[in-house]
Design a protein around this motif. Structure first.
Motif, PDB file in Angstrom:
ATOM      1  N   GLU A  48       1.058  -1.100   0.091  1.00  0.00           N
ATOM      2  CA  GLU A  48      -0.317  -0.094  -0.208  1.00  0.00           C
ATOM      3  C   GLU A  48       0.854   1.083  -0.139  1.00  0.00           C
ATOM      4  O   GLU A  48       2.125   1.428   0.695  1.00  0.00           O
ATOM      5  CB  GLU A  48      -0.686  -0.270   1.584  1.00  0.00           C
ATOM      6  CG  GLU A  48      -0.327  -0.852   2.463  1.00  0.00           C
ATOM      7  CD  GLU A  48      -1.038  -1.114   3.102  1.00  0.00           C
ATOM      8  OE1 GLU A  48      -2.385  -0.692   3.511  1.00  0.00           O
ATOM      9  OE2 GLU A  48      -1.473  -1.548   4.402  1.00  0.00           O
ATOM     10  N   PRO A  49       0.774   2.757  -0.636  1.00  0.00           N
ATOM     11  CA  PRO A  49       0.985   3.623  -0.835  1.00  0.00           C
ATOM     12  C   PRO A  49       1.799   4.129   0.408  1.00  0.00           C
ATOM     13  O   PRO A  49       0.775   4.380   1.394  1.00  0.00           O
ATOM     14  CB  PRO A  49       0.220   4.477  -1.936  1.00  0.00           C
ATOM     15  CG  PRO A  49      -0.807   3.787  -2.410  1.00  0.00           C
ATOM     16  CD  PRO A  49      -0.605   2.273  -1.439  1.00  0.00           C
ATOM     17  N   ASN A  50       3.020   4.562   0.997  1.00  0.00           N
ATOM     18  CA  ASN A  50       3.208   5.333   1.802  1.00  0.00           C
ATOM     19  C   ASN A  50       3.866   5.990   1.589  1.00  0.00           C
ATOM     20  O   ASN A  50       4.648   6.858   0.369  1.00  0.00           O
ATOM     21  CB  ASN A  50       4.321   4.852   2.820  1.00  0.00           C
ATOM     22  CG  ASN A  50       5.586   4.713   2.598  1.00  0.00           C
ATOM     23  OD1 ASN A  50       6.445   4.900   2.479  1.00  0.00           O
ATOM     24  ND2 ASN A  50       5.191   2.690   1.825  1.00  0.00           N
ATOM     25  N   LEU A  74       7.153   9.088  -2.194  1.00  0.00           N
ATOM     26  CA  LEU A  74       5.748   8.612  -2.216  1.00  0.00           C
ATOM     27  C   LEU A  74       6.081   7.493  -3.191  1.00  0.00           C
ATOM     28  O   LEU A  74       6.539   6.949  -4.203  1.00  0.00           O
ATOM     29  CB  LEU A  74       4.929   9.283  -3.708  1.00  0.00           C
ATOM     30  CG  LEU A  74       4.034   9.361  -3.533  1.00  0.00           C
ATOM     31  CD1 LEU A  74       2.738   8.689  -2.099  1.00  0.00           C
ATOM     32  CD2 LEU A  74       2.487   9.602  -4.015  1.00  0.00           C
ATOM     33  N   VAL A  75       6.129   6.042  -2.059  1.00  0.00           N
ATOM     34  CA  VAL A  75       6.214   4.801  -2.392  1.00  0.00           C
ATOM     35  C   VAL A  75       5.101   4.272  -2.444  1.00  0.00           C
ATOM     36  O   VAL A  75       4.211   4.348  -2.320  1.00  0.00           O
ATOM     37  CB  VAL A  75       6.969   4.219  -0.666  1.00  0.00           C
ATOM     38  CG1 VAL A  75       6.688   2.574  -1.527  1.00  0.00           C
ATOM     39  CG2 VAL A  75       8.582   5.005  -0.918  1.00  0.00           C
ATOM     40  N   HIS A  76       5.153   4.221  -4.365  1.00  0.00           N
ATOM     41  CA  HIS A  76       3.629   3.720  -4.663  1.00  0.00           C
ATOM     42  C   HIS A  76       3.220   1.921  -4.306  1.00  0.00           C
ATOM     43  O   HIS A  76       2.370   1.744  -3.822  1.00  0.00           O
ATOM     44  CB  HIS A  76       3.249   4.117  -6.485  1.00  0.00           C
ATOM     45  CG  HIS A  76       3.559   5.101  -6.324  1.00  0.00           C
ATOM     46  ND1 HIS A  76       2.387   6.043  -6.994  1.00  0.00           N
ATOM     47  CD2 HIS A  76       4.307   5.855  -6.675  1.00  0.00           C
ATOM     48  CE1 HIS A  76       2.795   7.059  -6.874  1.00  0.00           C
ATOM     49  NE2 HIS A  76       3.976   7.800  -7.399  1.00  0.00           N
ATOM     50  N   LYS A  77       4.071   0.965  -4.642  1.00  0.00           N
ATOM     51  CA  LYS A  77       4.656   0.183  -4.381  1.00  0.00           C
ATOM     52  C   LYS A  77       5.968  -0.542  -4.498  1.00  0.00           C
ATOM     53  O   LYS A  77       6.658   0.669  -4.622  1.00  0.00           O
ATOM     54  CB  LYS A  77       3.422  -1.073  -5.601  1.00  0.00           C
ATOM     55  CG  LYS A  77       3.878  -0.541  -7.222  1.00  0.00           C
ATOM     56  CD  LYS A  77       2.762  -1.041  -8.014  1.00  0.00           C
ATOM     57  CE  LYS A  77       2.294  -1.101  -8.813  1.00  0.00           C
ATOM     58  NZ  LYS A  77       3.197   0.230 -10.065  1.00  0.00           N
ATOM     59  N   ASP A 102       8.556   1.553  -7.441  1.00  0.00           N
ATOM     60  CA  ASP A 102       7.664   2.892  -7.649  1.00  0.00           C
ATOM     61  C   ASP A 102       7.384   4.055  -6.668  1.00  0.00           C
ATOM     62  O   ASP A 102       7.299   3.910  -5.804  1.00  0.00           O
ATOM     63  CB  ASP A 102       6.205   2.545  -8.212  1.00  0.00           C
ATOM     64  CG  ASP A 102       5.389   3.390  -9.267  1.00  0.00           C
ATOM     65  OD1 ASP A 102       6.268   4.280  -9.197  1.00  0.00           O
ATOM     66  OD2 ASP A 102       4.487   3.133  -9.450  1.00  0.00           O
ATOM     67  N   TYR A 103       9.167   5.024  -6.840  1.00  0.00           N
ATOM     68  CA  TYR A 103       9.380   5.497  -5.774  1.00  0.00           C
ATOM     69  C   TYR A 103       9.543   7.053  -6.232  1.00  0.00           C
ATOM     70  O   TYR A 103      10.066   7.443  -7.386  1.00  0.00           O
ATOM     71  CB  TYR A 103      10.792   4.483  -4.850  1.00  0.00           C
ATOM     72  CG  TYR A 103      10.932   3.517  -5.149  1.00  0.00           C
ATOM     73  CD1 TYR A 103      10.021   3.245  -4.412  1.00  0.00           C
ATOM     74  CD2 TYR A 103      11.837   2.927  -5.765  1.00  0.00           C
ATOM     75  CE1 TYR A 103       9.859   1.722  -3.892  1.00  0.00           C
ATOM     76  CE2 TYR A 103      12.165   1.361  -4.741  1.00  0.00           C
ATOM     77  CZ  TYR A 103      10.941   0.941  -4.736  1.00  0.00           C
ATOM     78  OH  TYR A 103      10.981   0.198  -4.026  1.00  0.00           O
ATOM     79  N   THR A 160      -0.227  14.508  -0.695  1.00  0.00           N
ATOM     80  CA  THR A 160      -0.546  12.598  -1.017  1.00  0.00           C
ATOM     81  C   THR A 160      -2.062  12.347  -1.219  1.00  0.00           C
ATOM     82  O   THR A 160      -2.064  11.155  -1.225  1.00  0.00           O
ATOM     83  CB  THR A 160       0.432  11.797  -0.896  1.00  0.00           C
ATOM     84  OG1 THR A 160       0.699  11.950  -0.015  1.00  0.00           O
ATOM     85  CG2 THR A 160       1.725  12.705  -1.387  1.00  0.00           C
ATOM     86  N   VAL A 181      -1.844  10.305   1.439  1.00  0.00           N
ATOM     87  CA  VAL A 181      -1.574   9.291   2.154  1.00  0.00           C
ATOM     88  C   VAL A 181      -1.450   9.323   3.457  1.00  0.00           C
ATOM     89  O   VAL A 181      -0.932   9.922   4.265  1.00  0.00           O
ATOM     90  CB  VAL A 181       0.344   9.036   1.536  1.00  0.00           C
ATOM     91  CG1 VAL A 181       0.256   7.559   1.480  1.00  0.00           C
ATOM     92  CG2 VAL A 181      -0.464   8.408  -0.133  1.00  0.00           C
TER      93      VAL A 181
END
Ligand code: KG4
Ligand code: ZN
Length: 346
Positions: A136-138, A152-155, A158-159, A268, A270
């Motif tokens: 999950e994004p963080n 933003l760490v999408h998955k 994917d940063y 974001t 998030v």
């Protein structure tokens, strides 16, 4: 199936090796600090760091296999930090990893050190479990001696970089202040120790860019303000006020980091946050993040201290996930002082 992956980290001054199983559980980690070698110089000397990695690394690998009760041919893959870092240091880990991978005919995986810090809170061992998953994004605040960035760490893989320091890293600001105050090396942990006993409002330090509605940070103005103030004080004054000076200086860094984290979460939307890198070991920052997260109703994770500062376990986890996604490195892989543009999205 991967029984165990050997991870090697030699990007700066700590030599570290670890074994992880196929689920990313840390089976064992051994690290060798070089603080005593660099202390006389008041900072990390790259050539001395490289020289000492070459002294320690194979001993650590021999020791970890002995303690784990395994042979070299029980290793199924090797992950090693290949960038960013001190080239003289990276070379030692990379050449050792390549030689082992080639002789054992097993996959070699080069890992970006910063990706290591990003995944560090998701390590597992007998005493530690992450409280949320990497699926999950963080928002990740990675703060170390050489880097301070918000991602933003999408998955996995994917940063996106949301913001970074424009000049010095937060850890550098801690270390230089500790040095100027005469506390010794490494400065960050010593400033932290004194700050616990001081008044954070005793001295007024600047908080650059804190009100700007972007996620860029700057710590060089704070460092210069610290230097100017200390230049006006006698050694006796510095000693007498060390706790208050450290508490006030540390508070300025914490205020900047929390303000930017808050803005990142607002921008974001998030609701999950990760703080990682050597500076995340700071007790004042950990407390401030805890208070902020409760106010904002944010879930957060900060890795245990052994996974905050440079360590091989985080390189092992990032390497394992790359391997499981079919990514390995060529034997022609080399070191680089900086990340590659393709490592992170801007
Ligand atoms: O992640 P790390 O071990 O190495 C780099 O990748 O740079 O971070 C090292 C940095 C140093 O600047 C060190 O002073 C800082 O983390 N640090 C701390 C604390 N422990 C380590 N800074 C403030 N408070 C601490 N307790
Ligand atoms: Zn680091």
């Amino acid at each position: 199936m991967i029984r165990r992956i050997l991870a090697i980290e030699t990007s700066c001054d700590d030599t570290s090796v670890a074994f992880l199983d196929h689920e990313g559980k840390v089976l064992r980690m051994l690290s060798q600090s070089q603080d005593d070698n660099h202390r006389p110089f008041g900072g990390v000397v790259p050539e001395i760091a490289g020289r000492n990695h070459s002294v320690h690394l194979l001993n650590l690998i021999e020791k970890i296999t002995l303690l784990e009760g395994v042979q070299l041919n029980d290793i199924d893959a090797i992950a090693v930090t290949n960038r960013p870092g001190l080239v003289a240091s990276l070379i030692v880990g990379i050449v050792t990893a390549k030689a082992l991978a080639q002789s054992l005919a097993i996959p070699l995986i080069g890992v970006n050190h910063l990706e290591g810090h990003i995944v560090a809170p998701f390590l597992k061992d007998d005493d530690y479990q992450p409280s949320f998953g990497f699926d999950e994004p963080n928002v990740t605040l990675a703060v170390s001696g050489g880097h301070s960035s918000i991602y933003l760490v999408h998955k996995w893989a994917d940063y996106t970089i949301l913001g970074s320091t424009l000049d010095d890293a937060a850890g550098e600001a801690f270390d230089k202040f500790g040095k100027m105050l005469g506390l010794g090396f490494p400065g960050g942990v010593l400033v932290d120790r004194h700050a616990k006993l001081g008044n954070p409002k005793a001295f007024d330090f600047p908080r650059s860019m804190i009100r700007e509605k972007n996620l860029m940070m700057s710590f060089s103005g704070l460092k210069a303000a610290g230097q100017r103030l200390l230049e006006t004080m006698t050694n006796e004054d510095k000693q007498k006020n060390a706790n208050d000076l450290c508490a006030s200086y540390q508070q300025a860094i914490i205020d900047i980091l929390i303000a930017k984290l808050d803005l990142a979460v607002q921008q974001t939307k998030v609701k999950k946050v990760v703080i990682t890198g050597g500076v995340s070991a700071n007790s004042g920052l950990r407390k401030a993040v805890d208070e902020w997260s409760q106010k904002r109703r944010i879930s957060y994770m900060i890795p245990p201290l052994k996974y905050c500062t440079d360590n091989a376990a985080m390189i092992g986890l990032a390497g394992l996930w790359k391997l499981q996604n079919g990514i390995t490195s060529e034997l022609s892989m080399g070191p680089s002082p900086t990340s590659y543009e393709t490592d992170f999205k801007l």
